[in-house]
Design a protein around this motif. Structure first.
Motif, short mmCIF file in Angstrom:
data_model
loop_
_atom_site.label_atom_id
_atom_site.label_comp_id
_atom_site.label_asym_id
_atom_site.label_seq_id
_atom_site.Cartn_x
_atom_site.Cartn_y
_atom_site.Cartn_z
N PRO A 1 0.81 -1.23 0.00
CA PRO A 1 0.00 0.00 0.00
C PRO A 1 0.84 1.28 0.00
CG PRO A 1 -0.86 -1.59 1.59
CD PRO A 1 0.42 -2.15 1.08
N ASN A 2 1.95 1.27 0.71
CA ASN A 2 2.79 2.48 0.74
C ASN A 2 3.34 2.82 -0.64
OD1 ASN A 2 2.33 2.36 3.43
ND2 ASN A 2 4.46 2.21 4.07
N LEU A 3 3.69 1.78 -1.38
CA LEU A 3 4.22 1.99 -2.73
C LEU A 3 3.11 2.44 -3.67
CD1 LEU A 3 6.88 1.88 -4.24
CD2 LEU A 3 6.49 -0.54 -4.70
N THR A 4 1.94 1.87 -3.50
CA THR A 4 0.79 2.28 -4.32
C THR A 4 0.48 3.75 -4.09
OG1 THR A 4 -0.15 0.05 -4.19
CG2 THR A 4 -1.64 1.83 -4.83
N GLU A 5 0.45 4.17 -2.83
CA GLU A 5 0.17 5.57 -2.52
C GLU A 5 1.25 6.50 -3.06
OE1 GLU A 5 -2.56 7.03 -1.26
OE2 GLU A 5 -3.38 5.01 -1.54
N ALA A 6 2.52 6.05 -2.98
CA ALA A 6 3.62 6.86 -3.50
C ALA A 6 3.47 7.09 -5.00
CB ALA A 6 4.95 6.19 -3.20
N LEU A 7 3.07 6.06 -5.73
CA LEU A 7 2.87 6.19 -7.17
C LEU A 7 1.70 7.13 -7.47
CD1 LEU A 7 3.39 2.46 -8.20
CD2 LEU A 7 4.91 4.36 -8.72
N LYS A 8 0.63 7.02 -6.69
CA LYS A 8 -0.53 7.88 -6.91
C LYS A 8 -0.19 9.34 -6.65
CE LYS A 8 -4.18 4.46 -6.11
NZ LYS A 8 -5.31 4.04 -5.24
#
Length: 625
Positions: free
Chosen positions: A42-49
């Motif tokens: 989730p942290n990586l997903t949020e960083a990409l968003k």
């Protein structure tokens, strides 16, 4: 003015329109996307968003899935297609989930390594992850080197440093090799010929050391378009590879034009200078506020083009700061400054050698002018691809010289557009290259009976090295016994390791280094009495001190530049075999010698020869083998 308007003006301008030999329009393509993988942290997903990425391109998603399955993967898509995320996303995801995991990134140049470090570091910061990463090369301070060896999650380096600075000292790197999960090899298409054959052997040594420490990393390779990506990738790592070549990134409409300068001597087939014509085309584009990159095939040509453009571009465009040069020999700090200017838009145009052909992030440019055919179809597409925003129109113009190959390409455009990019070919089992790397491998770890290193009979080479006193055999094991350090004497690029620093002594109290040049090119560029051009400024070379590897210069303002004459001699030493008489193909050994004997003084703008001089160097340094 928009790019479309500038294109229309060029095609209608009577100065240029008659000389466009071909014009190819490549339609825009829409993005093909895929949702974020379900197992992405989730942290990586949020960083990409937060970076404006709401979905992965199809090739990024396919690469992630392939890597997650433990398959060696090669991604082969166009420039600016987001290949960096193809390896950063799976690597960072693995390390976030398992802090013991490690990764090794290989880039062909220090500049590209620094650029990619900035990219991955910003993504790590956005994800709020405790992932330690840094570049490891000749410029890395000793204190940081120790931290990287002991705690680095992602080590970013180049093949040369891996060859001479990491593998020979693998015991200091046990934390990396014991947990090495991924090896990234970017710009795979650049690993061809002798260089690629050397790198393939470095990878053999890397995998051998990984086996010693109990790891078996997944290789992720990224490349521009070449004809045989799967074959080249499998030759480099000697393992099956999944090739992902369906580009899911959006691309705006691309216009590629071939421009043939007007004839000035029809009987001799001489055309107007490609340099002058490229200057005229680039000037028109810059004046129309089209951000432009101009490629030149040689360093001197790049500097002459920069000089012309700065004279031609109106001061309101910031002709000095807005038009910059970029090539080998500039100091790293100056390069980073130019790259930042290209990204933030303060630099409107850049004149470069093929140093910017690689994927260094230079933002979005609108047009590309190539001064002369780059030599291959692959390089032409790679240079043309440095211009183009994802949604907008871009223009690339190839300005032909009078050289026969250039003339063939522009007069037979169907050959160019109908041909695939060239194959990437290597031969890791070339005996001279192989023996050198078996020496390095034996220094790193002893060889045991039955060990293989390539397809050539390894045991025979080990026996030969034992007879030569380099190895010692005890029972079924060969140990390194020589006092030398083999990797230090072996250059992967077959180029001289030493360089000549260029010192501006206009201020005698505080002389300063403004650049450097390798020892092979030094006699051509910074010989005594040369006019050396650096970022458009002319300097007179007062002295080339060959023993100290220093060139002393001072700024001047003259209306000519110098061009040294390189005389090359090829001598057949031995002929082993001969092909068919009609093919004129032979197999043997040759000696290639190069010597710089004199230089010409070339007047700016008219390119007249206005004088000459001798190049004097110590006798032992004028022949290169």
């Amino acid at each position: 003015m928009s790019v479309e308007g500038a294109i229309d003006d060029l095609r209608a301008d009577p100065r240029f329109a008659p000389h466009f030999a071909a014009w190819k329009s490549i339609p825009a393509t829409a993005a093909v996307t895929a949702p974020f993988p379900a197992d992405l942290h989730p942290n990586l997903t949020e960083a990409l968003k937060r970076r404006g990425i709401d979905a992965l391109y199809s090739h990024q998603a396919a690469a992630y899935a392939s890597v997650q399955e433990g398959k060696h993967t090669a991604i082969v898509t166009g420039t600016a297609s987001g290949k960096t995320l193809c390896y950063n996303v799976p690597v960072l995801n693995a390390i976030i989930n398992d802090s013991t995991a490690r990764a090794l990134y290989l880039f062909p140049t220090k500049a590209l390594a620094q650029d990619q470090y900035a990219s991955i570091h910003s993504l790590i910061e956005a994800a709020g992850a405790d992932i330690k990463t840094h570049t490891y090369d000749g410029d890395t301070p000793a204190s940081i080197r120790r931290l990287i060896r002991s705690a680095g999650h992602v080590v970013i380096t180049n093949p040369d440093m891996l060859h001479s600075g990491i593998l020979p000292h693998h015991t200091k790197w046990h934390s990396l090799f014991e947990q090495l999960r991924y090896v990234v090899i970017d710009e795979m298409h650049g690993y061809r010929g002798v260089f690629g054959s050397h790198v393939a052997n470095v990878i053999r040594r890397l995998r051998r050391i990984c086996r010693h420490y109990g790891s078996d990393p997944v290789f992720i390779l990224a490349s521009a378009t070449i004809a045989n990506p799967g074959e080249l990738a499998e030759r480099l790592i000697e393992a099956p590879v999944v090739v992902i070549d369906q580009d899911g990134a959006p691309h705006g409409r691309r216009e590629l034009a071939f421009y043939n300068p007007p004839v000035v001597n029809r009987q001799l087939g001489i055309r107007r200078s490609a340099t002058l014509e490229a200057t005229s085309l680039a000037t028109e584009l810059i004046r129309k506020n089209v951000h432009t990159i101009v490629f030149a095939r040689a360093r001197v040509t790049a500097e002459v083009l920069l000089t012309y453009l700065r004279e031609a571009v109106p001061s309101k465009f910031g002709s000095k700061g807005g038009v910059r040069g970029y090539r080998g020999g500039y100091l790293p700090k100056q390069r980073r400054e130019i790259e930042r200017g290209l990204r933030d838009g303060s630099v409107r145009a850049v004149v470069s050698t093929n140093a910017l052909e690689l994927g260094v992030d230079i933002g979005s440019l609108d047009a590309c002018v190539m001064t002369g055919y780059p030599g291959t179809i692959a390089s032409t597409w790679q240079q043309a691809g440095r211009a183009g925003r994802r949604e907008g129109v871009s223009l690339a113009v190839l300005v032909a010289s009078s050289a026969p190959l250039d003339q063939f390409i522009v007069q037979h455009p169907d050959y160019f557009f109908g041909s695939r990019p060239e194959n990437g070919l290597i031969n890791p089992d070339n005996l001279l290259i192989l023996v050198d790397h078996i020496k390095c491998a034996a220094f790193e770890l002893p060889f045991h009976a039955g060990d293989d290193f390539g397809s050539v009979a390894t045991q025979e080479i080990l026996s030969f090295l034992e007879e030569d006193g380099i190895l010692h055999q005890a029972n079924d094991t060969w140990f390194w016994t020589a006092e030398t350090y083999p990797a230090e004497a072996i250059s992967l690029r077959t180029a001289a390791r030493a360089n000549v620093v260029i010192i501006d002594q206009s201020d005698r109290a505080q002389p300063r280094v403004i650049g450097q040049v390798d020892t092979f090119a030094a006699p051509m560029l910074v010989h005594t009495d040369a006019i050396y051009i650096h970022e458009g400024q002319q300097y007179h070379v007062d002295k080339l001190d060959w023993d100290e590897k220093k060139a002393y210069i001072h700024p001047v303002n003259v209306d000519y530049y110098t061009d040294a004459s390189l005389s090359v001699r090829v001598q057949v030493i031995d002929q082993f075999s001969q092909g068919e008489p009609s093919a004129l193909r032979h197999h043997g050994e040759v000696l290639v010698g190069a010597i710089v004997t004199q230089f010409k003084k070339i007047k700016l703008h008219t390119h007249e020869n206005v004088g000459w001089g001798e190049v004097r160097l110590p006798d032992g340094q004028i022949i290169k083998q």
